[in-house]
Design an enzyme around this catalytic site. Sequence first.
Site, PDB file in Angstrom:
ATOM      1  N   VAL A   1       0.716  -1.111   0.042  1.00  0.00           N
ATOM      2  CA  VAL A   1       0.034   0.039   0.007  1.00  0.00           C
ATOM      3  C   VAL A   1       0.969   1.472  -0.168  1.00  0.00           C
ATOM      4  O   VAL A   1       0.689   2.140  -1.000  1.00  0.00           O
ATOM      5  CB  VAL A   1      -0.950  -0.010   1.211  1.00  0.00           C
ATOM      6  CG1 VAL A   1      -1.851   1.011   1.093  1.00  0.00           C
ATOM      7  CG2 VAL A   1      -1.648  -1.275   1.295  1.00  0.00           C
TER       8      VAL A   1
ATOM      9  N   LYS B   1      -6.780  -1.702   9.810  1.00  0.00           N
ATOM     10  CA  LYS B   1      -8.246  -2.078  10.410  1.00  0.00           C
ATOM     11  C   LYS B   1      -7.940  -2.608  11.712  1.00  0.00           C
ATOM     12  O   LYS B   1      -8.899  -2.406  12.609  1.00  0.00           O
ATOM     13  CB  LYS B   1      -9.245  -2.929   9.393  1.00  0.00           C
ATOM     14  CG  LYS B   1      -8.416  -3.995   8.627  1.00  0.00           C
ATOM     15  CD  LYS B   1      -7.701  -3.493   7.475  1.00  0.00           C
ATOM     16  CE  LYS B   1      -6.898  -4.498   6.982  1.00  0.00           C
ATOM     17  NZ  LYS B   1      -6.797  -5.001   5.715  1.00  0.00           N
TER      18      LYS B   1
ATOM     19  N   GLY C   1      -0.260  -9.524  -2.938  1.00  0.00           N
ATOM     20  CA  GLY C   1      -0.134  -8.428  -2.114  1.00  0.00           C
ATOM     21  C   GLY C   1      -1.596  -8.230  -1.405  1.00  0.00           C
ATOM     22  O   GLY C   1      -1.652  -7.394  -0.731  1.00  0.00           O
TER      23      GLY C   1
ATOM     24  N   GLU D   1      -3.347 -10.351   4.465  1.00  0.00           N
ATOM     25  CA  GLU D   1      -2.637  -9.904   5.648  1.00  0.00           C
ATOM     26  C   GLU D   1      -1.313 -10.492   5.875  1.00  0.00           C
ATOM     27  O   GLU D   1      -0.977 -11.645   5.489  1.00  0.00           O
ATOM     28  CB  GLU D   1      -3.407  -9.855   6.748  1.00  0.00           C
ATOM     29  CG  GLU D   1      -4.737  -9.129   6.558  1.00  0.00           C
ATOM     30  CD  GLU D   1      -4.618  -7.851   6.431  1.00  0.00           C
ATOM     31  OE1 GLU D   1      -4.120  -7.115   7.308  1.00  0.00           O
ATOM     32  OE2 GLU D   1      -5.056  -7.110   5.392  1.00  0.00           O
TER      33      GLU D   1
ATOM     34  N   ASP E   1      -9.967 -10.471   9.970  1.00  0.00           N
ATOM     35  CA  ASP E   1      -9.951  -9.152   9.016  1.00  0.00           C
ATOM     36  C   ASP E   1     -11.376  -8.909   8.822  1.00  0.00           C
ATOM     37  O   ASP E   1     -11.657  -7.454   8.935  1.00  0.00           O
ATOM     38  CB  ASP E   1      -9.123  -9.453   7.797  1.00  0.00           C
ATOM     39  CG  ASP E   1      -9.015  -8.171   6.871  1.00  0.00           C
ATOM     40  OD1 ASP E   1      -8.124  -7.270   7.314  1.00  0.00           O
ATOM     41  OD2 ASP E   1      -9.834  -7.976   6.015  1.00  0.00           O
TER      42      ASP E   1
ATOM     43  N   LYS F   1     -13.283  -5.113  10.220  1.00  0.00           N
ATOM     44  CA  LYS F   1     -13.888  -4.130   9.113  1.00  0.00           C
ATOM     45  C   LYS F   1     -15.322  -3.871   9.461  1.00  0.00           C
ATOM     46  O   LYS F   1     -15.956  -2.884   9.489  1.00  0.00           O
ATOM     47  CB  LYS F   1     -13.873  -4.661   7.653  1.00  0.00           C
ATOM     48  CG  LYS F   1     -12.409  -4.381   7.244  1.00  0.00           C
ATOM     49  CD  LYS F   1     -12.098  -5.464   5.973  1.00  0.00           C
ATOM     50  CE  LYS F   1     -10.571  -5.197   5.490  1.00  0.00           C
ATOM     51  NZ  LYS F   1     -10.305  -6.050   4.432  1.00  0.00           N
TER      52      LYS F   1
END
Length: 437
Positions: free
Chosen positions: A14, A105, A187, A190, A201, A205
């Site tokens: 990212v 997150k 990518g 996690e 995850d 969220k």
Amino acid sequence: MPPVRVGLLGLGTVGGGVVNVLSRNAEDLARRAGRRIEVIHASARNLSAPRICSLDGLLLTTNPMEVVENPDVDVVVELMGGMSPASQLIRRALELGKPVITANKALIAHEGNELFELAQSQGTVVAFEAAVAGGIPIIKAIREGLAGNRIEWLAGIINGTGNFILTAMRDEGRTFADVLSEAQILGYAESDPTFDVEGIDAAHKLTILASIAFGMPLKFDAVYTEGISQLQTEDVRYARELGYQIKHLGVARRHATGVELRVHPTLIPERRLLANVDGVKNAVLVWGDAVGPTLYYGAGAGAEPTASAVVADLVDVVRTLTADPNHRVPHLAVVPDQVTDLPILPMEAVETGYYLRLTVEDQPGVLANIARILANHGINIEAMIQKEVSAETAHLPIVLLTHPLREATMNAAIDALEVLESVRSPVVRLRVESLSG
Ligand code: NDP
Ligand code: HSE
């Protein structure tokens, strides 16, 4: 106006995407934000590792605290992930009065309540659009675009890796491990991929979405969470025969008595748009009392889709740098003293339809016994298929769909079914959502 100077913590998937988008779209971003946005200082663990972005002109360090404390850095962007040291770094940035943008997150779901309080007390902000559903601007949509509504419920496919795996297993017949390793190479996953496949995850969220939708504190520990690692390909096949797709869904629903928060594999009628969200794509269906259903769709993970959300936050933050902190959009959509604690309903109180797969012995009376147990629990069968007997085991699968009922009742019925000698344990149970209203 002088440029806004960004300190970037993390130069991975990212972080690299953010550097690329900021550089490629620099002119448009300056027109939108009213100032240029420039990354001046960045950190990573290994400064000689290959990167997806150019590092020309960047001051680099392996010590992220140096970036946070650099007096020339106006805004801190945290893209390292994990709880520590990300938590300490963000807290320090906020103590220094610097706005923070993060895609983390896990950290927001666990520590968001304190981080927002700290930001508020320092007259600054934590922006976290990229923390949910990758490139989909779902936080802005709920917090601002739907501000006229009372949100009744939302349901979403909010983990790109999980959806990528489910889609490739279904369409290409590939193994779980093979597709997961591709998601890691791309990518999407996690750093600990069990977060993706065990629903953690997605639960992070969902925690964030529910708090913004209902104006309540973040309550990660209250989310009921089931992953996709135990999902059998035969259940995916039988679900399709019955007209459903299995998706890993997060559901938050408001009731008079409290709020449901749950993540689990779910059968969705295949005519619903959500059932057709495939690959790394995410989608969130939000039901507001005024607008009815609205659906948000896009890439749920990946370098540039996620960078799209991070950079949008940067533009927002730059636009509001000079605004009175009390007149900025609140972190959880309602002004801080109006954040209201709501009870979270236990899973036993949740009502859904169910898919059951029983593996039974091929004997007279088996079906009658199953039907009797379900009837004794007041369970109404909506559809049933009986498959052929397995040549190796002499067992046969029976697949049932039920009308909606309480989880507690279904638990009791499954316990009773599993006691039957002719039924092999465990009975496979998946939940069904019609998503109709
Ligand atoms: P990566 O693992 O690709 O990148 C993490 C970066 O942080 C790397 O540059 C790494 O350095 C650096 N880093 C990690 N720990 C430290 C440390 N202790 N000290 C200094 N630097 C450190 O992760 P992603 O880019 O995939 O994810 C970043 C964040 O974004 C996470 O919170 C993730 O959950 C979130 N996210 C990710 C999405 C995606 O599609 N990947 C989508 C949405 C959110 P080095 O490169 O040298 O190892
Ligand atoms: N691992 C996450 C996913 C990244 O696959 O959805 C985006 O949050």
